[in-house]
Design an enzyme around this catalytic site. Structure first.
Site, PDB file in Angstrom:
ATOM      1  N   LYS A 165      19.392  42.109   2.399  1.00  0.00           N
ATOM      2  CA  LYS A 165      19.436  42.475   3.816  1.00  0.00           C
ATOM      3  C   LYS A 165      19.306  43.983   4.026  1.00  0.00           C
ATOM      4  CE  LYS A 165      21.532  38.309   5.558  1.00  0.00           C
ATOM      5  NZ  LYS A 165      21.750  37.511   4.331  1.00  0.00           N
TER       6      LYS A 165
HETATM    7  C1  PLP Z   1      21.258  36.229   4.132  1.00  0.00           C
HETATM    8  C2  PLP Z   1      21.155  35.757   2.725  1.00  0.00           C
HETATM    9  C3  PLP Z   1      20.321  34.677   2.363  1.00  0.00           C
HETATM   10  C4  PLP Z   1      19.546  33.861   3.387  1.00  0.00           C
HETATM   11  O1  PLP Z   1      18.515  34.593   3.977  1.00  0.00           O
HETATM   12  P1  PLP Z   1      17.764  34.050   5.299  1.00  0.00           P
HETATM   13  O2  PLP Z   1      16.801  35.109   5.677  1.00  0.00           O
HETATM   14  O3  PLP Z   1      18.843  33.834   6.316  1.00  0.00           O
HETATM   15  O4  PLP Z   1      17.098  32.780   4.922  1.00  0.00           O
HETATM   16  C5  PLP Z   1      20.234  34.346   1.030  1.00  0.00           C
HETATM   17  N1  PLP Z   1      20.941  35.015   0.084  1.00  0.00           N
HETATM   18  C6  PLP Z   1      21.741  36.048   0.387  1.00  0.00           C
HETATM   19  C7  PLP Z   1      22.496  36.720  -0.693  1.00  0.00           C
HETATM   20  C8  PLP Z   1      21.884  36.471   1.708  1.00  0.00           C
HETATM   21  O5  PLP Z   1      22.694  37.496   2.018  1.00  0.00           O
END
Ligand code: PLP
Length: 466
Positions: free
Chosen positions: A112
């Site tokens: 993220k």
């Molecule tokens: C947010 C997250 C996901 C999922 O990502 P999306 O874009 O919501 O599909 C997967 N793994 C981790 C570690 C995350 O923080």
């Protein structure tokens, strides 16, 4: 570049407004009116570019006249300069033609950071230009909150309030949020659960009268278009590293809200040869059930070892549904209204068309642990539980062993030590050097009752721009 709503009724907006707006007024999500398309020759010419230079090539068409080229270039350099690996998104090989793309070298150790580091800078830039301020409000059960806070720590025009459920996030996750200095950063621990926090955020966006009309309330959740845009870049980077665009790639993506994998779908539409996208879910598998059986139906939430993928509905899936329906907003609106009442299916030919690109798999906790153990035994490489789900789904769904299979490594294993222990491994995943003193850093957060007025009063007392 103009952006239109997936439900076809809200006005089209430019990049700046899309950045500052969450949901469209018709309840839909914003998508670009048309996508840029790059020729193989052009993509080939990007080999050897630094990550931020590549990011400029891929993203600038989405931004264009909203930000001058020099400013956007500088923003990208600053954004990716804070990552702890020179390649920004390095590839690690697991087996012949099988790879993990490590997306956890940013400040908060999850993918993220790629988007939220940029989003903070974009927001500040646009607010400065307009002479405005914004208050960001969000709820988190883990990764989003810390990445959003890190992304906003240097913002001069943004106050950020992140709600987390008191005593219900892991200590690493809490400390990543509460140890960031800055008088624009406010952590609220609500005496309730994650749903309580999210309900307060939704209520606040629904009725903004507590804001007094002087500042704007902004969202940083994964429906924000700029987050998707930033995630397209690493699909290009991984492909270019492994011989693309002259060979096609397959990607397996641990999926919750369908943001990360939707970015891969866009990369393909923009000209990158991708022959397969694997949707990897945990037991919260609405997307897997849809892709494997054309039935879209909400089940109860289950708590798993991969909490960042614990969702009941995937908000960004609406963006794919929009394309699957020939960009007919009215059809999407009707489908989702029906989906709120019970199970729905789409026309068979539309579903089959999507299946040409997408495969899916649901992986339970037991298999997640097995995969962590197996990869550690085979490679002395530790996977976090989310990435492990991706690797397992990649192995189950793989169509062609001559096509490189790349699993997106979404988090660092040190963020989820409990899952490593549950896998029966005695190694403790260590925090990387830049985080090693996390447990000594001073924490700042305020515990509040599970009460909307208490939270809103606290916010009004603490934002700087009353
Ligand atoms: C947010 C997250 C996901 C999922 O990502 P999306 O874009 O919501 O599909 C997967 N793994 C981790 C570690 C995350 O923080």
């Amino acid at each position: 570049m103009r952006y239109i709503s997936t439900r076809g009724e809200a006005p089209a907006l430019g990049f700046e407004d899309v950045l500052l707006t969450g949901l469209a007024t018709d309840g839909g999500l914003y998508v670009p009116e048309s996508l840029p398309h790059f020729s193989l020759e052009e993509i080939r010419s990007w080999r050897g570019l630094s990550y931020s230079e590549l990011a400029f090539k891929v993203m600038y068409p989405f931004v264009d006249d909203a930000i001058p080229e020099v400013d956007f270039r500088q923003m990208l350099e600053e954004t990716y300069d804070v990552f702890a690996h020179k390649a920004i998104a390095p590839l690690v090989q697991l087996d012949v033609n099988e790879w993990v793309l490590e997306l956890f070298r940013g400040p908060t150790l999850a993918f993220k950071d790629f988007a939220l580091q940029l989003l903070g800078r974009l927001l500040d830039y646009v607010l400065e230009k307009r002479g405005e301020h914004a208050v960001i409000m969000g709820a988190t059960s883990g990764d989003t909150g810390s990445a959003a806070i890190e992304g906003c720590r240097r913002c001069e025009h943004v106050d950020i309030f992140i709600l987390h459920p008191h005593e219900r996030v892991s200590e690493v996750q809490r400390r990543q949020m509460t140890t960031v200095p800055g008088d624009n950063i406010h952590n609220i621990a609500v005496k309730g659960n994650f749903d309580d926090c999210q309900r307060m955020v939704k209520a606040s966006f629904g009725d903004q009268s507590f804001m007094g009309g002087k500042v704007r309330l902004a969202a940083v959740n994964s429906i924000n278009w700029a987050r998707i845009m930033a995630q397209i870049v690493y699909y290009f980077q991984a492909s270019l590293s492994l011989g693309g665009p002259d060979r096609s790639m397959a990607f397996s993506v641990p999926t919750g809200n369908f943001g990360d994998i939707f970015a891969g779908y866009l990369a393909k539409k923009m000209g990158l040869p991708i022959s397969q996208l694997v949707i990897a879910t945990n037991r919260n598998d609405i997307l897997h059930r849809f892709m494997s059986g054309n039935r879209y139906e909400q089940h109860q939430l289950e708590h798993t070892l991969s909490p960042s993928m614990d969702i009941m509905v995937s908000s960004n899936f609406e963006r794919l549904l929009f394309d699957m329906h020939g960009r007919d907003g009215a059809a999407v609106k009707l489908l989702l209204e029906n989906a709120a009442k019970g199970p729905v299916s789409i026309e068979d030919y539309r579903w089959r068309h999507a299946r040409k690109l997408f495969d899916s798999e649901s992986v339970d906790d037991k298999t997640t642990c097995e995969t962590i153990r197996q990869v550690y035994d085979d490679n002395e490489y530790l996977l976090d539980p989310h990435t492990a789900i991706g690797v397992r789904a990649a192995r189950t769904c793989r169509r062609d062993s001559s096509v490189p299979m790349i699993t997106l490594g979404t988090a660092h294993p040190a963020k989820f030590p409990d899952a490593i222990a549950a896998a029966g491994l005695s190694v403790r995943p260590e925090l990387p050097p830049h985080m090693a003193d996390l447990f000594e850093r001073e924490e700042r957060y305020t515990v509040l009752e599970n009460n909307l007025t208490a939270v809103q009063d606290f916010m009004a007392k603490h934002w700087k721009y009353a």
